[in-house]
Design an enzyme around this catalytic site. Structure first.
Site, PDB file in Angstrom:
ATOM      1  N   CYS A 116       0.723  -1.242   0.029  1.00  0.00           N
ATOM      2  CA  CYS A 116      -0.187  -0.023  -0.032  1.00  0.00           C
ATOM      3  C   CYS A 116       0.682   1.297  -0.089  1.00  0.00           C
ATOM      4  O   CYS A 116       0.217   2.457  -0.452  1.00  0.00           O
ATOM      5  CB  CYS A 116      -0.995   0.073   1.224  1.00  0.00           C
ATOM      6  SG  CYS A 116      -2.080  -1.451   1.199  1.00  0.00           S
ATOM      7  N   HIS A 258      -3.369   7.173   2.917  1.00  0.00           N
ATOM      8  CA  HIS A 258      -3.433   5.822   2.181  1.00  0.00           C
ATOM      9  C   HIS A 258      -4.964   5.387   2.725  1.00  0.00           C
ATOM     10  O   HIS A 258      -5.173   5.357   3.981  1.00  0.00           O
ATOM     11  CB  HIS A 258      -2.733   4.670   2.531  1.00  0.00           C
ATOM     12  CG  HIS A 258      -3.006   3.219   2.568  1.00  0.00           C
ATOM     13  ND1 HIS A 258      -3.466   3.284   1.234  1.00  0.00           N
ATOM     14  CD2 HIS A 258      -3.188   2.460   3.233  1.00  0.00           C
ATOM     15  CE1 HIS A 258      -4.007   1.685   1.234  1.00  0.00           C
ATOM     16  NE2 HIS A 258      -3.702   1.425   2.721  1.00  0.00           N
ATOM     17  N   ASN A 288     -10.660   0.343  -0.023  1.00  0.00           N
ATOM     18  CA  ASN A 288      -9.058   0.244   0.216  1.00  0.00           C
ATOM     19  C   ASN A 288      -8.463  -0.463  -1.095  1.00  0.00           C
ATOM     20  O   ASN A 288      -8.534  -1.576  -1.279  1.00  0.00           O
ATOM     21  CB  ASN A 288      -8.413  -0.765   1.296  1.00  0.00           C
ATOM     22  CG  ASN A 288      -7.096  -0.717   1.239  1.00  0.00           C
ATOM     23  OD1 ASN A 288      -6.181  -0.422   0.405  1.00  0.00           O
ATOM     24  ND2 ASN A 288      -6.521  -1.029   2.586  1.00  0.00           N
TER      25      ASN A 288
END
Length: 366
Positions: A116, A258, A288
């Site tokens: 990520c 994020h 996500n």
């Protein structure tokens, strides 16, 4: 007047989301999970996510996002970096084929694996490459198809992740410009490598798919421990990059973290001292999307002109590895397209589309 230094500048922004929308209710029915739409919203802030159709790969999304970023910048890339956890194949890298399908010729192209945190790492690498003279217009793409690695029966991951791709095209510039990368902070801690992982499939455990059980062949995440690590690491990294830029938290006009979980995002912003009015994202609608998370939020915010060009901005991410990183950025003037780009698979992309672009080829970086 403060002295201006050479750096990379965000010149174009692109995004690509698969058209298929998957609601929380559909996720719970599909995986027979013991959860509800209300639980998912309250724990994650996610209402829906996008999922790529069968046969659509990470590379397909990356090509569409990259093409949109080039259209935004109205110039062509001379290097392609794809940050992803879900490459089209374990070997070779996805980026060279993306560059080929974009019609860029024999430009440098490579993948970057930082889960990520991949997009932040990618922008840091591209900035260094510009400063060293290796390239002038690097295209950094965060692209993921997590639907291919998430276990539909695992509540810790099935309700969270979505598919998508976002991209930025950078050019040389100086720190006084809108879109300028001002400072970068990166870090890792391999002692936590098991917290976010796919246990099998690599050289350490090269079992064939027929011999793998659910627990080892799918993406797994130890949510409670990851939560604490994510908040602490992103907050510390954010403060470090603000210190390097010489910025106070109250001077930040845009914050994009994020999009792992809305509670994580709020906790990080609260620790840094970023007011709610300056926090931007679209986790509610996309979930996500790992390495694609920050560029998708960047593109969505830019599309809605929610931030003044030149405003002090903070990007921060945390991912498997463990890895984390932050960027101090002046908000770019670049705007993303007001439409979603067409997604074509490698098999259906006409050869003519790989050679032509809908704008005049620019040989300058301005």
């Amino acid at each position: 007047m403060a002295q201006q230094s050479p750096t990379a500048v965000v010149h174009g922004i692109g995004a690509c989301l698969p058209p298929r929308v998957v609601s929380n209710d559909e996720v719970t029915r599909r995986g027979v999970l013991e959860t509800t739409d209300q639980w998912i919203r309250s724990r994650t802030g996610i209402a829906r996510r996008r999922q790529a159709d069968e046969g659509v790969s990470t590379g397909d999304l990356a090509v569409a996002a990259g093409r949109a970023a080039e259209a935004s910048a109205r110039c062509r890339a001379d290097l392609v970096l794809v940050a992803t956890t879900t490459p089209d194949r374990r070997c070779p890298a996805t980026a060279p084929e993306v560059a080929h399908r974009l019609g860029l010729g024999p430009v440098p192209a490579f993948d970057l694996a930082a889960v990520c945190s991949g997009f932040v790492y990618g922008v840091a690498v591209a900035t260094a490459l510009i400063k060293s003279g290796v390239c002038e217009r690097p295209l950094v793409i965060g692209a993921e198809t997590y639907s291919t690695i998430v276990d539909p029966l695992d509540r810790d991951t099935a309700v969270i992740f979505g598919d998508g791709a976002g991209a930025v095209l950078l050019r040389p510039g100086h720190t006084g410009e809108a879109g300028a990368v001002i400072a970068v902070d990166l870090g890792s801690d391999g002692a936590g490598s098991d917290l976010i992982a796919i246990a099998a499939g690599g050289s350490r455990r090269p079992d064939t798919s027929a011999r793998l059980d659910r627990g080892t062949r799918y993406f797994r995440m130890q949510g409670r421990e990851v939560y604490g690590q994510a908040v602490r690491r992103m907050a510390e990294s954010s403060q470090a990059v603000l210190d390097r830029a010489g910025w106070q938290p109250e001077s930040v006009g845009a914050f994009i973290g994020h999009q792992a979980n809305q509670r994580i995002l709020d906790s990080v912003a609260d620790r840094i001292g970023i007011p709610a009015a300056y926090r931007h994202g679209n986790i509610r609608d996309v979930g996500n999307t790992a390495a694609a998370s920050i560029p998708l939020a960047l593109a969505d915010t830019a599309r809605h002109t929610a931030v003044r060009p030149g405003a002090r901005s903070l990007l921060t991410a945390f991912g498997g590895g463990l890895t984390w990183g932050s960027i101090a950025l002046r908000w770019p003037e670049a705007r993303s397209l007001n439409r979603d780009p067409e997604i074509r698979t490698a098999e259906t992309t006409p050869r003519s589309a790989r050679r032509k672009q809908p704008w005049k080829l620019s040989t300058t970086t301005s």
